[in-house]
Enzyme design. Structure first.
Site, PDB file in Angstrom:
ATOM      1  N   ALA A  66       0.711  -1.105  -0.014  1.00 24.34           N
ATOM      2  CA  ALA A  66      -0.230   0.023   0.029  1.00 24.34           C
ATOM      3  C   ALA A  66       0.799   1.107   0.034  1.00 24.34           C
ATOM      4  O   ALA A  66       1.958   1.263   0.286  1.00 24.34           O
ATOM      5  CB  ALA A  66      -0.889   0.197   1.249  1.00 24.34           C
ATOM      6  N   GLY A 111       0.648  -4.897   1.245  1.00 22.79           N
ATOM      7  CA  GLY A 111      -0.660  -5.043   0.195  1.00 22.79           C
ATOM      8  C   GLY A 111      -0.349  -5.686  -1.009  1.00 22.79           C
ATOM      9  O   GLY A 111      -1.145  -6.465  -1.453  1.00 22.79           O
ATOM     10  N   GLU A 114      -0.432  -9.261  -0.269  1.00 21.26           N
ATOM     11  CA  GLU A 114      -2.064  -9.755   0.049  1.00 21.26           C
ATOM     12  C   GLU A 114      -2.947  -9.582  -1.229  1.00 21.26           C
ATOM     13  O   GLU A 114      -3.858 -10.509  -1.441  1.00 21.26           O
ATOM     14  CB  GLU A 114      -2.677  -8.326   0.866  1.00 21.26           C
ATOM     15  CG  GLU A 114      -2.013  -8.588   2.482  1.00 21.26           C
ATOM     16  CD  GLU A 114      -2.162  -7.176   3.141  1.00 21.26           C
ATOM     17  OE1 GLU A 114      -1.766  -6.255   2.701  1.00 21.26           O
ATOM     18  OE2 GLU A 114      -2.865  -7.473   4.311  1.00 21.26           O
ATOM     19  N   GLU A 134       4.750  -5.038   7.308  1.00 22.14           N
ATOM     20  CA  GLU A 134       4.101  -3.897   7.942  1.00 22.14           C
ATOM     21  C   GLU A 134       4.724  -3.695   9.235  1.00 22.14           C
ATOM     22  O   GLU A 134       4.463  -2.506   9.944  1.00 22.14           O
ATOM     23  CB  GLU A 134       2.514  -4.243   8.038  1.00 22.14           C
ATOM     24  CG  GLU A 134       1.840  -4.366   6.763  1.00 22.14           C
ATOM     25  CD  GLU A 134       1.960  -5.311   5.999  1.00 22.14           C
ATOM     26  OE1 GLU A 134       2.843  -6.189   5.971  1.00 22.14           O
ATOM     27  OE2 GLU A 134       1.309  -5.325   4.867  1.00 22.14           O
TER      28      GLU A 134
HETATM   29  N1  CO8 Z   1       4.511   3.158  -1.052  1.00 22.14           N
HETATM   30  C1  CO8 Z   1       4.797   4.332  -1.614  1.00 22.14           C
HETATM   31  N2  CO8 Z   1       6.053   4.380  -2.183  1.00 22.14           N
HETATM   32  C2  CO8 Z   1       6.608   3.243  -2.534  1.00 22.14           C
HETATM   33  C3  CO8 Z   1       6.571   2.088  -1.763  1.00 22.14           C
HETATM   34  C4  CO8 Z   1       5.288   2.132  -1.037  1.00 22.14           C
HETATM   35  N3  CO8 Z   1       4.832   1.019  -0.513  1.00 22.14           N
HETATM   36  N4  CO8 Z   1       7.313   1.324  -2.169  1.00 22.14           N
HETATM   37  C5  CO8 Z   1       8.469   2.014  -2.990  1.00 22.14           C
HETATM   38  N5  CO8 Z   1       8.020   3.282  -3.108  1.00 22.14           N
HETATM   39  C6  CO8 Z   1       8.564   4.292  -3.871  1.00 22.14           C
HETATM   40  C7  CO8 Z   1       9.873   4.806  -3.099  1.00 22.14           C
HETATM   41  O1  CO8 Z   1       9.599   5.851  -2.097  1.00 22.14           O
HETATM   42  C8  CO8 Z   1      10.401   5.280  -4.200  1.00 22.14           C
HETATM   43  O2  CO8 Z   1      10.067   6.672  -4.357  1.00 22.14           O
HETATM   44  P1  CO8 Z   1      11.138   7.982  -4.890  1.00 22.14           P
HETATM   45  O3  CO8 Z   1      11.935   7.431  -6.240  1.00 22.14           O
HETATM   46  O4  CO8 Z   1      10.218   9.210  -5.298  1.00 22.14           O
HETATM   47  O5  CO8 Z   1      12.027   8.046  -3.501  1.00 22.14           O
HETATM   48  C9  CO8 Z   1      10.455   4.372  -5.355  1.00 22.14           C
HETATM   49  O6  CO8 Z   1       9.056   3.738  -5.059  1.00 22.14           O
HETATM   50  C10 CO8 Z   1      11.195   3.336  -5.748  1.00 22.14           C
HETATM   51  O7  CO8 Z   1      11.724   2.618  -4.527  1.00 22.14           O
HETATM   52  P2  CO8 Z   1      13.071   2.439  -3.800  1.00 22.14           P
HETATM   53  O8  CO8 Z   1      14.037   3.791  -4.220  1.00 22.14           O
HETATM   54  O9  CO8 Z   1      12.773   2.373  -2.310  1.00 22.14           O
HETATM   55  O10 CO8 Z   1      13.473   1.272  -4.651  1.00 22.14           O
HETATM   56  P3  CO8 Z   1      14.560   0.054  -4.089  1.00 22.14           P
HETATM   57  O11 CO8 Z   1      14.838  -0.808  -4.912  1.00 22.14           O
HETATM   58  O12 CO8 Z   1      15.809   0.813  -3.194  1.00 22.14           O
HETATM   59  O13 CO8 Z   1      13.882  -0.458  -2.695  1.00 22.14           O
HETATM   60  C11 CO8 Z   1      12.117  -1.563  -1.959  1.00 22.14           C
HETATM   61  C12 CO8 Z   1      12.685  -1.431  -3.032  1.00 22.14           C
HETATM   62  C13 CO8 Z   1      12.858  -2.725  -0.990  1.00 22.14           C
HETATM   63  C14 CO8 Z   1      10.523  -2.427  -2.283  1.00 22.14           C
HETATM   64  C15 CO8 Z   1      11.492  -0.378  -1.032  1.00 22.14           C
HETATM   65  O14 CO8 Z   1      11.203   0.409  -1.899  1.00 22.14           O
HETATM   66  C16 CO8 Z   1      10.695  -0.594  -0.018  1.00 22.14           C
HETATM   67  O15 CO8 Z   1      10.934  -1.108   1.134  1.00 22.14           O
HETATM   68  N6  CO8 Z   1       9.285  -0.289  -0.184  1.00 22.14           N
HETATM   69  C17 CO8 Z   1       8.278  -0.448   0.867  1.00 22.14           C
HETATM   70  C18 CO8 Z   1       7.776  -1.789   1.017  1.00 22.14           C
HETATM   71  C19 CO8 Z   1       6.698  -2.038   2.232  1.00 22.14           C
HETATM   72  O16 CO8 Z   1       7.270  -1.521   3.344  1.00 22.14           O
HETATM   73  N7  CO8 Z   1       5.334  -2.312   1.909  1.00 22.14           N
HETATM   74  C20 CO8 Z   1       4.596  -2.373   2.819  1.00 22.14           C
HETATM   75  C21 CO8 Z   1       3.753  -1.184   3.051  1.00 22.14           C
HETATM   76  S1  CO8 Z   1       2.615  -1.421   4.116  1.00 22.14           S
HETATM   77  C22 CO8 Z   1       1.296  -2.089   3.451  1.00 22.14           C
HETATM   78  O17 CO8 Z   1       1.122  -2.555   2.133  1.00 22.14           O
HETATM   79  C23 CO8 Z   1      -0.155  -2.312   4.408  1.00 22.14           C
HETATM   80  C24 CO8 Z   1      -1.136  -2.698   3.439  1.00 22.14           C
HETATM   81  C25 CO8 Z   1      -2.280  -2.632   4.393  1.00 22.14           C
HETATM   82  C26 CO8 Z   1      -2.996  -1.276   4.525  1.00 22.14           C
HETATM   83  C27 CO8 Z   1      -4.133  -1.115   5.475  1.00 22.14           C
HETATM   84  C28 CO8 Z   1      -4.828   0.338   4.879  1.00 22.14           C
HETATM   85  C29 CO8 Z   1      -4.787   1.043   6.317  1.00 22.14           C
END
Ligand code: CO8
Length: 262
Positions: A66, A111, A114, A134
């Protein structure tokens, strides 16, 4: 139909839905969930579609979760509403009366994992990575990951992934049953299309009823579930597709399931 954040293609009986926000690794914001909701409604209303493939745009990611930037400032009521919208989409995919194959082409985190769990079959490219990170963000999964993950892979492995937030590779995901199989990245879409084609060539009503039997029966006790299966089995005999399938076998020819309205 026009969508802001997803792409939709139809090739014969196979539809492909691509989440298209590659700059943020296809993170799910409200617009994406609303697009997916509308798209799966449209698919439900189109009987010519027999199988759906769901994937992410770009080389790196299926869905990296998400959208954290969107969620960061939500209040509790907004968070509940967002979780409920996400769950509505996951349920629509799971309850669609046609198979949905997740073509996992990279990160499937939070997400995104999921979303893959809501699909019927998961095929992973060798670059795929899975996890429920998460807890590292101070929250729990909100799109039913705490429920579908233990149902799919068992409580022990699910608790390990959910409590640790660890990210696992495609090989480990296959080993614990989180994905059906892994394939070389460049063969991912062709493998999924090939599988979708094989399913689409089967009796469409029988495939629909199989999904119904699995998804509804799994929540029942075995006795009720077997009676439910027998009722669905009987229902197959109300369709010319049963007659065509069995007649083709006795005539030693492939069946022709050309009409979905039978
Ligand atoms: N949300 C928003 N932006 C994201 C997300 C995300 N989940 N994942 C990546 N991005 C963005 C980064 O911010 C980045 O943007 P920018 O270039 O503007 O800085 C761009 O995508 C590229 O990402 P990275 O530079 O971080 O790429 P890397 O190759 O270095 O890393 C990763 C890749 C490991 C996937 C890293 O991006 C990461 O850790 N992302 C987050 C993963 C995460 O924690 N996901 C879980 C999110 S929580 C969730 O899903 C809960 C679901 C239930 C919600 C319930 C509702 C209330």
């Amino acid at each position: 139909m026009d969508y802001e954040t997803i792409l939709f293609e139809k090739d014969g009986a196979i539809a492909t839905v691509t989440i298209n926000r590659p700059k943020v690794l296809n993170a799910l914001n409200r617009a994406t969930l609303e697009d997916l909701d509308r798209c799966f409604q449209a698919i439900a209303d189109d009987p010519a579609i027999r199988v759906v493939i769901l994937t992410g745009a770009g080389e790196k990611s299926f869905v990296a979760g998400a959208d954290i930037a969107y969620m960061q400032h939500l209040n509790p009521l907004q968070a509940r509403e967002f979780a409920t919208l996400g769950q509505k989409v996951m349920n629509a995919i799971e309850q669609l009366d046609r198979p949905v194959i997740a073509a996992v082409n990279g990160f499937a985190l939070g997400g995104g994992c999921e979303l893959a769990l809501a699909c019927d079959i998961r095929i992973a490219g060798e670059n795929a990575r899975f996890g429920q990170p998460e807890v590292g963000l101070g929250v729990i999964p909100g799109f039913a990951g705490t429920q579908r993950l233990p149902r799919l892979i068992g409580k022990g492995y699910a608790c390990e992934l959910l409590f640790s937030g660890d990210i696992i590779d495609a090989g480990e995901a296959a080993r614990i049953g989180l994905v059906n199989r892994t394939v070389p990245r460049e063969q991912l879409m062709s493998s999924c299309r090939e599988m979708a084609g094989r399913i689409a060539a089967r009796g469409p009503i029988a495939v629909r009823l199989c999904k119904d039997a699995v998804n509804n029966g799994i929540e029942m006790d075995l006795g009720r579930a077997c009676r439910y299966e027998a009722d669905l089995f009987a229902m197959c005999f109300s369709s010319p597709q049963q007659q065509e399938g069995m007649k083709a076998f006795t005539e030693k020819r492939p069946p022709l399931f050309d009409s979905d309205k039978d």
